[in-house]
Design a protein around this motif. Sequence first.
Motif, PDB file in Angstrom:
ATOM      1  N   SER A 126       0.820  -1.212   0.000  1.00 24.69           N
ATOM      2  CA  SER A 126       0.000   0.000   0.000  1.00 24.69           C
ATOM      3  C   SER A 126       0.854   1.263   0.000  1.00 24.69           C
ATOM      4  O   SER A 126       0.480   2.278  -0.596  1.00 24.69           O
ATOM      5  N   LYS A 156       3.418   1.878  -1.567  1.00 23.60           N
ATOM      6  CA  LYS A 156       3.906   2.218  -2.904  1.00 23.60           C
ATOM      7  C   LYS A 156       2.926   3.131  -3.638  1.00 23.60           C
ATOM      8  O   LYS A 156       3.310   3.828  -4.573  1.00 23.60           O
ATOM      9  N   GLY A 157       1.638   3.139  -3.206  1.00 23.92           N
ATOM     10  CA  GLY A 157       0.656   3.956  -3.902  1.00 23.92           C
ATOM     11  C   GLY A 157      -0.093   4.951  -3.037  1.00 23.92           C
ATOM     12  O   GLY A 157      -0.794   5.821  -3.556  1.00 23.92           O
ATOM     13  N   VAL A 158       0.044   4.830  -1.711  1.00 22.21           N
ATOM     14  CA  VAL A 158      -0.692   5.703  -0.790  1.00 22.21           C
ATOM     15  C   VAL A 158       0.280   6.614  -0.057  1.00 22.21           C
ATOM     16  O   VAL A 158       1.333   6.159   0.404  1.00 22.21           O
ATOM     17  N   ASN A 159      -0.064   7.912   0.037  1.00 18.30           N
ATOM     18  CA  ASN A 159       0.811   8.826   0.775  1.00 18.30           C
ATOM     19  C   ASN A 159       0.723   8.526   2.273  1.00 18.30           C
ATOM     20  O   ASN A 159      -0.240   7.908   2.739  1.00 18.30           O
ATOM     21  N   ASP A 208      -8.391  13.253  -1.658  1.00 14.56           N
ATOM     22  CA  ASP A 208      -7.024  12.779  -1.905  1.00 14.56           C
ATOM     23  C   ASP A 208      -6.697  12.858  -3.393  1.00 14.56           C
ATOM     24  O   ASP A 208      -7.220  12.086  -4.205  1.00 14.56           O
ATOM     25  N   SER A 248      -4.052  12.053  -4.858  1.00 16.78           N
ATOM     26  CA  SER A 248      -3.275  10.899  -5.313  1.00 16.78           C
ATOM     27  C   SER A 248      -3.986   9.585  -5.021  1.00 16.78           C
ATOM     28  O   SER A 248      -3.346   8.559  -4.801  1.00 16.78           O
ATOM     29  N   PHE A 249      -5.331   9.620  -5.015  1.00 20.18           N
ATOM     30  CA  PHE A 249      -6.114   8.424  -4.688  1.00 20.18           C
ATOM     31  C   PHE A 249      -5.698   7.240  -5.556  1.00 20.18           C
ATOM     32  O   PHE A 249      -5.618   7.343  -6.783  1.00 20.18           O
ATOM     33  N   ASP A 250      -5.410   6.131  -4.893  1.00 23.66           N
ATOM     34  CA  ASP A 250      -4.974   4.916  -5.575  1.00 23.66           C
ATOM     35  C   ASP A 250      -5.806   3.760  -5.033  1.00 23.66           C
ATOM     36  O   ASP A 250      -5.625   3.345  -3.887  1.00 23.66           O
ATOM     37  N   PHE A 267      -5.886   0.578  -5.680  1.00 23.79           N
ATOM     38  CA  PHE A 267      -5.108  -0.597  -5.300  1.00 23.79           C
ATOM     39  C   PHE A 267      -4.420  -0.373  -3.958  1.00 23.79           C
ATOM     40  O   PHE A 267      -4.447  -1.240  -3.077  1.00 23.79           O
ATOM     41  N   GLY A 268      -3.816   0.798  -3.780  1.00 23.18           N
ATOM     42  CA  GLY A 268      -3.132   1.116  -2.532  1.00 23.18           C
ATOM     43  C   GLY A 268      -4.076   1.125  -1.340  1.00 23.18           C
ATOM     44  O   GLY A 268      -3.758   0.591  -0.263  1.00 23.18           O
ATOM     45  N   TYR A 269      -5.282   1.722  -1.531  1.00 19.93           N
ATOM     46  CA  TYR A 269      -6.277   1.752  -0.465  1.00 19.93           C
ATOM     47  C   TYR A 269      -6.720   0.328  -0.106  1.00 19.93           C
ATOM     48  O   TYR A 269      -6.887  -0.008   1.077  1.00 19.93           O
TER      49      TYR A 269
END
Length: 324
Positions: free
Chosen positions: A97, A99-102, A151, A153-155, A157-159
């Motif tokens: 997570s 890698k895609g979530v701040n 957000d 940078s909403f991702d 997959f990361g969420y």
Amino acid sequence: MESRSMDAEPSPILSLTSAFSYGVASMAMVFINKAVLMQYSYSLTLLTVQQLATTLLIHFGRVMGYTKTRGLNMATAKRLFLVSLFYNANVAFALASLKGVNIPMYIAIKRLTPLAVLIAGFFSGKGRPSTQVSLSVILTAAGVIIAALGDFSFDLFGYSMALTSVLFQTMYLVLVEKSGAEDGHSSVEIMLYNSVLSLPFLLFLIIAIGEFPNSLSLLVAKSNSLSFLVILILSLVMGIALNYTMFLCTIVNSALTTTIVGVLKGVGSTTLGFVLLGGVKVHALNVTGLVINTAGGVWYSYAKYQQKKNKPPKLMSDLEAHRK
């Protein structure tokens, strides 16, 4: 380190020290792992190296007499297998997570762990939580939803990875508390079993999904950079420190205490996450949600503190209740 008898009430200093140490190690680990993954994307290989380093350190520490952990045995390994499985699933999904979530949103999502722990406790017979605890958890969850809407940078997959990590974190926290209390294992012994049991599973995964051998070649190549090597070593050291303090805090205190500490350290992590490692694009809705989420987390911690403070001293502790 010798196993501590769970019949004895832990001293206030030990309880406070274990909780504080876990909070510091946990907060540092988020930023260190994020820094590593910004340069090295093979999260499962990173986790495998961290577990291998833990195994070797404890083994050599035992051989040289620095720790008095008991030797491995099959019966204990079977009892702790699920602890290891859930722990590694939690860390693997958490690393994926990141890698895609701040970092601020990652911390906000991880604050949902108390909600999951309370639900698990309710279904395992611990009873319904108080009104304050319930409302604070709802506020925390609402903050996550509002923050996600703002957000940039909403991702997805990361969420999804972060939410799955919350589920597995809840499972292993409850199991660690139960294992430490009923079987009398020290935190170092649980670390050792966790690392040894995880290595075959992780090695199989990195080969099956195709990370190995490219991940190892890249790791060696990246290690020629002094800055990356320093961050990698920090990651290995802090991984060991985090494992030790997390298991110690859960055994000495409870699974719930560990989640409360996680919530409180998240306040500092969220603030630092806006400016460190590239920062975050600020949106009013995102900030509002994070503030609500943080307020809910602090309220939850305060409610649990008051609940414990007002609890009659002769009632059984969380650990004792699990033993019945």
